[in-house]
Design a protein around this motif. Sequence first.
Motif, PDB file in Angstrom:
ATOM      1  N   TRP A   1     -10.501 -15.370  28.509  1.00  0.00           N
ATOM      2  CA  TRP A   1     -10.866 -14.889  29.668  1.00  0.00           C
ATOM      3  C   TRP A   1     -12.382 -14.972  29.778  1.00  0.00           C
ATOM      4  O   TRP A   1     -13.065 -15.398  30.939  1.00  0.00           O
ATOM      5  N   VAL A   2     -13.062 -15.159  28.788  1.00  0.00           N
ATOM      6  CA  VAL A   2     -14.510 -15.239  28.739  1.00  0.00           C
ATOM      7  C   VAL A   2     -14.911 -16.503  27.662  1.00  0.00           C
ATOM      8  O   VAL A   2     -14.181 -16.806  26.923  1.00  0.00           O
ATOM      9  N   ASN A   3     -16.029 -17.154  27.804  1.00  0.00           N
ATOM     10  CA  ASN A   3     -16.176 -18.339  27.044  1.00  0.00           C
ATOM     11  C   ASN A   3     -17.337 -17.900  26.293  1.00  0.00           C
ATOM     12  O   ASN A   3     -18.678 -17.745  26.324  1.00  0.00           O
TER      13      ASN A   3
ATOM     14  N   ALA B   1     -20.556 -20.167  25.742  1.00  0.00           N
ATOM     15  CA  ALA B   1     -21.106 -20.656  26.820  1.00  0.00           C
ATOM     16  C   ALA B   1     -22.545 -20.458  26.877  1.00  0.00           C
ATOM     17  O   ALA B   1     -23.340 -19.723  26.019  1.00  0.00           O
TER      18      ALA B   1
ATOM     19  N   ASP C   1     -27.148 -18.709  35.387  1.00  0.00           N
ATOM     20  CA  ASP C   1     -25.657 -18.692  35.442  1.00  0.00           C
ATOM     21  C   ASP C   1     -25.379 -18.598  34.192  1.00  0.00           C
ATOM     22  O   ASP C   1     -25.461 -19.263  33.194  1.00  0.00           O
TER      23      ASP C   1
ATOM     24  N   ASN D   1     -19.903 -17.847  32.666  1.00  0.00           N
ATOM     25  CA  ASN D   1     -18.682 -17.199  32.188  1.00  0.00           C
ATOM     26  C   ASN D   1     -18.776 -16.816  30.971  1.00  0.00           C
ATOM     27  O   ASN D   1     -17.680 -16.683  30.056  1.00  0.00           O
TER      28      ASN D   1
ATOM     29  N   ASN E   1     -21.898 -14.475  37.181  1.00  0.00           N
ATOM     30  CA  ASN E   1     -20.897 -15.483  36.382  1.00  0.00           C
ATOM     31  C   ASN E   1     -21.198 -15.038  34.763  1.00  0.00           C
ATOM     32  O   ASN E   1     -20.683 -15.802  33.898  1.00  0.00           O
ATOM     33  N   SER E   2     -21.359 -13.459  34.746  1.00  0.00           N
ATOM     34  CA  SER E   2     -21.435 -12.755  33.349  1.00  0.00           C
ATOM     35  C   SER E   2     -20.498 -11.856  33.134  1.00  0.00           C
ATOM     36  O   SER E   2     -19.935 -11.219  33.924  1.00  0.00           O
ATOM     37  N   HIS E   3     -20.288 -11.509  31.801  1.00  0.00           N
ATOM     38  CA  HIS E   3     -19.365 -10.461  31.333  1.00  0.00           C
ATOM     39  C   HIS E   3     -20.400  -9.414  30.619  1.00  0.00           C
ATOM     40  O   HIS E   3     -20.851  -9.681  29.477  1.00  0.00           O
TER      41      HIS E   3
ATOM     42  N   PHE F   1     -12.559  -9.942  40.936  1.00  0.00           N
ATOM     43  CA  PHE F   1     -12.096 -10.921  39.875  1.00  0.00           C
ATOM     44  C   PHE F   1     -10.561 -10.626  39.412  1.00  0.00           C
ATOM     45  O   PHE F   1     -10.160  -9.306  39.606  1.00  0.00           O
TER      46      PHE F   1
ATOM     47  N   TRP G   1      -8.192 -10.566  36.410  1.00  0.00           N
ATOM     48  CA  TRP G   1      -7.877 -11.060  34.905  1.00  0.00           C
ATOM     49  C   TRP G   1      -6.142 -10.990  34.727  1.00  0.00           C
ATOM     50  O   TRP G   1      -5.901 -11.122  33.571  1.00  0.00           O
TER      51      TRP G   1
ATOM     52  N   TRP H   1     -16.114  -9.461  34.903  1.00  0.00           N
ATOM     53  CA  TRP H   1     -16.529 -10.596  35.158  1.00  0.00           C
ATOM     54  C   TRP H   1     -17.749 -10.398  36.586  1.00  0.00           C
ATOM     55  O   TRP H   1     -17.120 -10.792  37.560  1.00  0.00           O
TER      56      TRP H   1
END
Lengths: 343, 343
Positions: free
Chosen positions: A70-72, A75, A90, A93, A123-125, A261, A263, A273
């Motif tokens: 789900w998350v990178n 990144a 940005d 993700n 675009n952040s968690h 979002f 998921w 997210w």
Amino acid sequence: MTATPVSSNTEPLDFDSLVLLLEQVFLRHGTSADVARTLALNCAGAERDGAHSHGVFRIPGYVSTLKSGWVNGQAVPVVEDVASGFVRVDAANGFAQPALAAARPLLVEKARSAGIAVLAIRNSHHFAALWPDVEPFAYDGLVALSVVNSMTCVVPHGADRPLFGTNPIAFAAPRADGEPIVFDLATSAIAHGDVQIAARKGERLSPGMGVDSLGQPTQDPKAILEGGALLPFGGHKGSALSMMVELLAAALTGGNFSFEFDWSNHPGAKTPWTGQLLIVIDPSKAAGQSFAERSQELVRQMHGVGLKRLPGDRRHHQRAKSAAEGIRLEPEVLANLRELAGF
Amino acid sequence: MTATPVSSNTEPLDFDSLVLLLEQVFLRHGTSADVARTLALNCAGAERDGAHSHGVFRIPGYVSTLKSGWVNGQAVPVVEDVASGFVRVDAANGFAQPALAAARPLLVEKARSAGIAVLAIRNSHHFAALWPDVEPFAYDGLVALSVVNSMTCVVPHGADRPLFGTNPIAFAAPRADGEPIVFDLATSAIAHGDVQIAARKGERLSPGMGVDSLGQPTQDPKAILEGGALLPFGGHKGSALSMMVELLAAALTGGNFSFEFDWSNHPGAKTPWTGQLLIVIDPSKAAGQSFAERSQELVRQMHGVGLKRLPGDRRHHQRAKSAAEGIRLEPEVLANLRELAGF
């Protein structure tokens, strides 16, 4: 993790050792070295400061999220210099904390030059406490405010179904003769992590915290977690502030609202997210006596009317205690962390 | 003013006539023409929009304050261009609204150029609702946040004596297909004006609003006004926000904290002599879809979960009604205003 109460025979860790252990957990689950370091410092700091709902309690959630794709975790945030007081990032993700770290020097430079600057992260968690994001600015003599939206779990006042996230607001300000003044408050009546902890411990909540899956008031944390929802703090006022957080953290950053979002294709995903906004002000631009002297005077007066404890005092007390005595984790928790780290 | 209930035989006034009447009241009590115009528009606007606790109800307080020599009704605000995102105004012991009006063009220019700008007003008196200060920015496509501190009447959570003011927070944001999203909330459990109105009407308050002169909980508005105090909304969270308002509106502007001014030598003085902060953000600097489209989407979703009324909806409804039917005042109130105006 089981519900074993903390006992006196738990093993104390020093801060650096806990950071290294958590760093290894993140690395082993696919993050870059930079991301591992940033998240480990954040999470260990919360644990050290007694903010247990955002300490190592969060590690299984981080791990399952990373596993879900789900998350990178690798990144690389992209910082955009938009205007003399406006920075965008940005987060690609990835997590919000590395995005903040990447933009921080430019943000501070702009705040000192323009007097105020804003950082819009999208675009952040964000899966951590919010106060660690603002506190360092106060140590640098700056005033900082941050908001982050999360995931649909709060019923707007006057509505009958959830829409907002727990949407915290954090604030930090320097003072002359002591630790910065820092607070971090969920605009929900209770933080989601505290509901999870109460459920794990089998405790009931105070009235007014949440509703069950039928929208009826409940004090059972499990009923809130299983299809129920939270209420805003302070009725229509907390609800208005939660709405403001959606607008600032999502609409003003280009991030997702808490309800946007999906998921469902990533079982195990736990990290909202969305987006995050920070506003940083340089108080040296203000008229009159230095800000830190003024905030010190406010603190003095607050104590003068009988206030025993400032917002943040408990954290600073626990921080000192952890430095002296080490950080105590439940044996099962520590064993689980070591297993996740492959140690 | 007596406690006569509003009856159907009150005389409707159109907005412009009410403004002229109030303008004459201010002029006749020693303000400059500029100040009279600004305050009359503000006060008539609150009355028109149904914000009765900040409408013509405030006029006797303005008048007694001007008579007392506590405030300078002729003050000429001094605007200081401090940095690319920072404007200061010395309100010169005058009212805050003319200071905002004087600085507004520079503030908007900076917000559009830098992406964000702050206005720090000090040495100012604010005796009005706060939302009229932020709403116009939203009509200009900007996002605005303002805080103002007031006078010691709120007991910090965990303290036993009052220190903070009612310390409101107001926010305004544009949206694509409707009136701006605007809220204005006292960080006290109830606004001071509403306690005064309840006392005048002989009504009791809900629990949790305030304490009497002995610090004991009370529902009697008179007991609150006569030596008692208010409580913050939402317990420790509202209290933390009220503390933040003191820091932003006073420490960051060079204005007085709510506990710092002494009006004991000015009997009749009612206007807190403090400071005010405004933060204005240009959402066109944000990434992604236009802010106004995004805020419109949030509103759509809020209605989708059952919310009937947005913050600000009641004001806009009342504004339209007043435009169509005129503004109705109690006959005694109108007679008193005419007497104060010398008409």
